[in-house]
Design a protein around this motif. Structure first.
Motif, PDB file in Angstrom:
ATOM      1  N   CYS A 208       0.833  -1.209   0.000  1.00  0.00           N
ATOM      2  CA  CYS A 208       0.000   0.000   0.000  1.00  0.00           C
ATOM      3  C   CYS A 208       0.869   1.262   0.000  1.00  0.00           C
ATOM      4  O   CYS A 208       1.845   1.359   0.739  1.00  0.00           O
ATOM      5  CB  CYS A 208      -0.944   0.002   1.194  1.00  0.00           C
ATOM      6  SG  CYS A 208      -2.128   1.373   1.137  1.00  0.00           S
ATOM      7  N   LYS A 209       0.481   2.234  -0.833  1.00  0.00           N
ATOM      8  CA  LYS A 209       1.232   3.488  -0.938  1.00  0.00           C
ATOM      9  C   LYS A 209       0.611   4.608  -0.119  1.00  0.00           C
ATOM     10  O   LYS A 209       1.146   5.711  -0.072  1.00  0.00           O
ATOM     11  CB  LYS A 209       1.308   3.916  -2.420  1.00  0.00           C
ATOM     12  CG  LYS A 209       1.968   2.892  -3.341  1.00  0.00           C
ATOM     13  CD  LYS A 209       3.423   2.674  -2.955  1.00  0.00           C
ATOM     14  CE  LYS A 209       4.148   1.783  -3.951  1.00  0.00           C
ATOM     15  NZ  LYS A 209       3.818   0.371  -3.779  1.00  0.00           N
ATOM     16  N   ASP A 210      -0.527   4.339   0.523  1.00  0.00           N
ATOM     17  CA  ASP A 210      -1.172   5.345   1.361  1.00  0.00           C
ATOM     18  C   ASP A 210      -0.255   5.690   2.535  1.00  0.00           C
ATOM     19  O   ASP A 210       0.179   4.805   3.274  1.00  0.00           O
ATOM     20  CB  ASP A 210      -2.510   4.806   1.884  1.00  0.00           C
ATOM     21  CG  ASP A 210      -3.296   5.855   2.647  1.00  0.00           C
ATOM     22  OD1 ASP A 210      -2.826   6.279   3.724  1.00  0.00           O
ATOM     23  OD2 ASP A 210      -4.380   6.238   2.181  1.00  0.00           O
ATOM     24  N   PRO A 211       0.084   6.983   2.728  1.00  0.00           N
ATOM     25  CA  PRO A 211       1.014   7.375   3.804  1.00  0.00           C
ATOM     26  C   PRO A 211       0.571   6.887   5.185  1.00  0.00           C
ATOM     27  O   PRO A 211       1.409   6.473   5.995  1.00  0.00           O
ATOM     28  CB  PRO A 211       1.013   8.911   3.722  1.00  0.00           C
ATOM     29  CG  PRO A 211       0.637   9.216   2.315  1.00  0.00           C
ATOM     30  CD  PRO A 211      -0.332   8.137   1.917  1.00  0.00           C
ATOM     31  N   LYS A 212      -0.745   6.937   5.458  1.00  0.00           N
ATOM     32  CA  LYS A 212      -1.242   6.504   6.757  1.00  0.00           C
ATOM     33  C   LYS A 212      -1.003   5.008   6.947  1.00  0.00           C
ATOM     34  O   LYS A 212      -0.564   4.566   8.016  1.00  0.00           O
ATOM     35  CB  LYS A 212      -2.732   6.811   6.891  1.00  0.00           C
ATOM     36  CG  LYS A 212      -3.301   6.501   8.273  1.00  0.00           C
ATOM     37  CD  LYS A 212      -4.814   6.677   8.310  1.00  0.00           C
ATOM     38  CE  LYS A 212      -5.203   8.118   8.064  1.00  0.00           C
ATOM     39  NZ  LYS A 212      -6.676   8.306   8.185  1.00  0.00           N
ATOM     40  N   CYS A 213      -1.262   4.213   5.884  1.00  0.00           N
ATOM     41  CA  CYS A 213      -1.049   2.769   5.965  1.00  0.00           C
ATOM     42  C   CYS A 213       0.433   2.434   6.097  1.00  0.00           C
ATOM     43  O   CYS A 213       0.813   1.530   6.843  1.00  0.00           O
ATOM     44  CB  CYS A 213      -1.642   2.079   4.736  1.00  0.00           C
ATOM     45  SG  CYS A 213      -3.447   2.142   4.640  1.00  0.00           S
ATOM     46  N   LYS A 214       1.272   3.156   5.358  1.00  0.00           N
ATOM     47  CA  LYS A 214       2.711   2.910   5.440  1.00  0.00           C
ATOM     48  C   LYS A 214       3.232   3.139   6.858  1.00  0.00           C
ATOM     49  O   LYS A 214       4.097   2.412   7.335  1.00  0.00           O
ATOM     50  CB  LYS A 214       3.452   3.808   4.440  1.00  0.00           C
ATOM     51  CG  LYS A 214       3.196   3.443   2.977  1.00  0.00           C
ATOM     52  CD  LYS A 214       3.944   4.344   2.020  1.00  0.00           C
ATOM     53  CE  LYS A 214       5.411   4.059   2.002  1.00  0.00           C
ATOM     54  NZ  LYS A 214       6.132   4.805   0.956  1.00  0.00           N
ATOM     55  N   GLN A 215       2.664   4.143   7.522  1.00  0.00           N
ATOM     56  CA  GLN A 215       3.060   4.408   8.901  1.00  0.00           C
ATOM     57  C   GLN A 215       2.638   3.262   9.818  1.00  0.00           C
ATOM     58  O   GLN A 215       3.396   2.822  10.689  1.00  0.00           O
ATOM     59  CB  GLN A 215       2.428   5.725   9.370  1.00  0.00           C
ATOM     60  CG  GLN A 215       2.736   6.079  10.813  1.00  0.00           C
ATOM     61  CD  GLN A 215       4.222   6.273  11.072  1.00  0.00           C
ATOM     62  OE1 GLN A 215       4.949   6.761  10.210  1.00  0.00           O
ATOM     63  NE2 GLN A 215       4.679   5.876  12.257  1.00  0.00           N
ATOM     64  N   VAL A 216       1.411   2.743   9.585  1.00  0.00           N
ATOM     65  CA  VAL A 216       0.907   1.630  10.389  1.00  0.00           C
ATOM     66  C   VAL A 216       1.769   0.390  10.197  1.00  0.00           C
ATOM     67  O   VAL A 216       2.194  -0.257  11.172  1.00  0.00           O
ATOM     68  CB  VAL A 216      -0.567   1.314  10.027  1.00  0.00           C
ATOM     69  CG1 VAL A 216      -1.011   0.009  10.706  1.00  0.00           C
ATOM     70  CG2 VAL A 216      -1.472   2.460  10.428  1.00  0.00           C
ATOM     71  N   PHE A 217       2.063   0.064   8.933  1.00  0.00           N
ATOM     72  CA  PHE A 217       2.781  -1.185   8.641  1.00  0.00           C
ATOM     73  C   PHE A 217       4.272  -1.098   8.929  1.00  0.00           C
ATOM     74  O   PHE A 217       4.962  -2.119   8.913  1.00  0.00           O
ATOM     75  CB  PHE A 217       2.534  -1.589   7.190  1.00  0.00           C
ATOM     76  CG  PHE A 217       1.087  -1.871   6.894  1.00  0.00           C
ATOM     77  CD1 PHE A 217       0.341  -2.676   7.734  1.00  0.00           C
ATOM     78  CD2 PHE A 217       0.460  -1.308   5.784  1.00  0.00           C
ATOM     79  CE1 PHE A 217      -0.991  -2.931   7.483  1.00  0.00           C
ATOM     80  CE2 PHE A 217      -0.866  -1.559   5.523  1.00  0.00           C
ATOM     81  CZ  PHE A 217      -1.607  -2.370   6.380  1.00  0.00           C
ATOM     82  N   SER A 218       4.771   0.105   9.193  1.00  0.00           N
ATOM     83  CA  SER A 218       6.180   0.224   9.557  1.00  0.00           C
ATOM     84  C   SER A 218       6.459  -0.461  10.906  1.00  0.00           C
ATOM     85  O   SER A 218       7.605  -0.792  11.212  1.00  0.00           O
ATOM     86  CB  SER A 218       6.588   1.697   9.632  1.00  0.00           C
ATOM     87  OG  SER A 218       5.922   2.354  10.712  1.00  0.00           O
ATOM     88  N   GLU A 219       5.412  -0.680  11.681  1.00  0.00           N
ATOM     89  CA  GLU A 219       5.549  -1.348  12.965  1.00  0.00           C
ATOM     90  C   GLU A 219       5.124  -2.817  12.913  1.00  0.00           C
ATOM     91  O   GLU A 219       5.095  -3.497  13.937  1.00  0.00           O
ATOM     92  CB  GLU A 219       4.700  -0.609  14.011  1.00  0.00           C
ATOM     93  CG  GLU A 219       5.092   0.851  14.187  1.00  0.00           C
ATOM     94  CD  GLU A 219       4.159   1.593  15.136  1.00  0.00           C
ATOM     95  OE1 GLU A 219       3.210   0.952  15.630  1.00  0.00           O
ATOM     96  OE2 GLU A 219       4.388   2.785  15.385  1.00  0.00           O
ATOM     97  N   ALA A 220       4.801  -3.302  11.712  1.00  0.00           N
ATOM     98  CA  ALA A 220       4.322  -4.682  11.553  1.00  0.00           C
ATOM     99  C   ALA A 220       5.465  -5.681  11.719  1.00  0.00           C
ATOM    100  O   ALA A 220       6.648  -5.330  11.608  1.00  0.00           O
ATOM    101  CB  ALA A 220       3.686  -4.849  10.180  1.00  0.00           C
ATOM    102  N   PRO A 221       5.138  -6.947  11.984  1.00  0.00           N
ATOM    103  CA  PRO A 221       6.179  -7.987  12.044  1.00  0.00           C
ATOM    104  C   PRO A 221       6.941  -8.056  10.718  1.00  0.00           C
ATOM    105  O   PRO A 221       6.370  -7.770   9.653  1.00  0.00           O
ATOM    106  CB  PRO A 221       5.373  -9.267  12.291  1.00  0.00           C
ATOM    107  CG  PRO A 221       4.075  -8.820  12.835  1.00  0.00           C
ATOM    108  CD  PRO A 221       3.793  -7.486  12.243  1.00  0.00           C
ATOM    109  N   GLN A 222       8.202  -8.431  10.769  1.00  0.00           N
ATOM    110  CA  GLN A 222       9.032  -8.539   9.574  1.00  0.00           C
ATOM    111  C   GLN A 222       9.217 -10.007   9.204  1.00  0.00           C
ATOM    112  O   GLN A 222       9.520 -10.836  10.064  1.00  0.00           O
ATOM    113  CB  GLN A 222      10.382  -7.870   9.796  1.00  0.00           C
ATOM    114  CG  GLN A 222      10.273  -6.385  10.067  1.00  0.00           C
ATOM    115  CD  GLN A 222      11.630  -5.711  10.183  1.00  0.00           C
ATOM    116  OE1 GLN A 222      12.676  -6.325   9.914  1.00  0.00           O
ATOM    117  NE2 GLN A 222      11.629  -4.438  10.560  1.00  0.00           N
ATOM    118  N   VAL A 223       9.064 -10.304   7.927  1.00  0.00           N
ATOM    119  CA  VAL A 223       9.090 -11.690   7.477  1.00  0.00           C
ATOM    120  C   VAL A 223      10.445 -12.349   7.728  1.00  0.00           C
ATOM    121  O   VAL A 223      10.530 -13.567   7.939  1.00  0.00           O
ATOM    122  CB  VAL A 223       8.710 -11.777   5.978  1.00  0.00           C
ATOM    123  CG1 VAL A 223       9.751 -11.112   5.100  1.00  0.00           C
ATOM    124  CG2 VAL A 223       8.502 -13.231   5.547  1.00  0.00           C
TER     125      VAL A 223
END
Length: 343
Positions: free
Chosen positions: A133-148
């Motif tokens: 996702c390129k949405d800035p808000k989503c990118k901020q959220v997923f920056s804290e997601a688990p890393q594969v």
């Protein structure tokens, strides 16, 4: 009847239907042609577009992942692009991915209320796509997601480590992107994109899982594709003009782990000196490699064994006369160019 969206599956099917499994592996194929996408047209992205791609099928060696990336990287460099970036990640195997998807789903479950509508759909349909996702808000959220990378099994970690080591051997600059997953479901292990600033020019990776989708025997494969229109648009913007020239060729043979590393580096050094090089670097048998050199009708063969690797030497063999000499690796370029002049 369907308009083809990409070339990888077609090449894979051609490999199977034409019995290429019985050819010396890996089989290296390329394609160029028109493709189609169903999405809103925008700058550099059209409903009908042209694409060039390269695939290596039939071998899972990590050196081939690195070789594929190196080919794509060098293609862009030789076109004339500068300051390009290789973004790379590993998404592991089916078992790794199952564990990671569970962790990502658990992370996203408590955040579905703050992501965009597209990510809410992807959460239910193909959760990995939320990372694109390129949405800035989503990118901020997923920056804290688990890393594969934290969910890779030991074999997948080892595979990825070797890929990076081979890239470092030839000084290809790369950036680890823990959220790079690519858009198609058949990818596994290595995935990569090569970009100029924020413009992605090349995308690819390993797709051993595609054989399951086509209900055939396990067939490891790796490749990449490049959108022609986007590349041409950037070439015009950067005022880049192509200069093409046919080249004479050599074939390099290696036997042994150290020799493979030396050969991998020499191949890149020769390429930088505009010497066309053929190889079968994933193979360890000298007989198999010599057979391939003969089929390609290449007269100059470089041979590196364990002794040569330790002594920083290389054997140059004339396939016409059978004569061979041993020289220092530092003198390879000069010797080859002298032989090219005489031939």
């Amino acid at each position: 009847l369907v308009l083809r969206p990409e070339g990888t599956a077609s090449v894979f099917r051609a490999y199977i239907e034409n019995g290429m499994q019985s050819d010396p592996q890996p089989v290296k194929l390329w394609y160029y042609g028109p493709f189609f996408r169903y999405e809103r047209p925008q700058a550099g992205r059209y409903r009908q577009f042209w694409q060039v791609g390269f695939e290596m099928l039939g071998d899972e060696a990590p050196v081939l992942d690195a070789k594929t990336i190196l080919i794509a990287y060098n293609l862009l460099k030789e076109i004339g692009f500068k300051k390009i970036t290789v973004n790379i990640n590993s998404i592991g195997c089916e078992e790794c991915m199952a564990d990671y998807k569970k962790a990502l789903a658990h992370f996203l479950k408590e955040r579905t209320g703050i992501v965009c509508p597209d990510c809410k759909k992807r959460y239910k349909k193909n959760i990995l796509r939320v990372l694109d996702c390129k949405d800035p808000k989503c990118k901020q959220v997923f920056s804290e997601a688990p890393q594969v990378l934290d969910y890779l099994c030991a074999p997948c970690k080892g595979h990825f480590k070797q890929v990076l080591e081979f890239l470092e051997e030839v000084a290809v600059p790369y950036r680890l992107d823990p959220f790079l997953v690519r858009g198609l479901d058949y990818y596994n292990r290595t995935v990569f994109e090569i970009a100029l600033n924020d413009n992605s020019l090349v995308g690819g990776g390993r797709y051993d899982a595609l054989s399951k989708a086509l209900k055939t025997d396990d067939i490891p494969a790796v490749g990449f594709s490049m959108g022609v229109e986007r590349a041409v648009a950037l070439m015009k913007e950067k005022e880049i003009k192509l200069k093409l020239k046919r080249k004479k060729s050599v074939f390099i043979i290696q036997v042994g782990d150290l020799a493979k590393r030396k050969a991998f580096k020499i191949i890149e050094e020769l390429r930088q000196k505009k010497i066309n090089v053929f190889e079968a670097i994933s193979k360890d048998s000298m007989r198999v490699q010599l057979t391939k050199a003969n089929k390609l009708a290449i007269n100059i063969v470089l041979i590196i064994g364990q002794r040569e690797a330790l002594n920083d030497t290389v054997i140059i063999k004339d396939m016409k006369t059978g004569k061979q000499v041993t020289i220092k690796q530092d003198n390879i370029v000069r010797e080859i160019k002298e032989r090219f002049k005489k031939s």
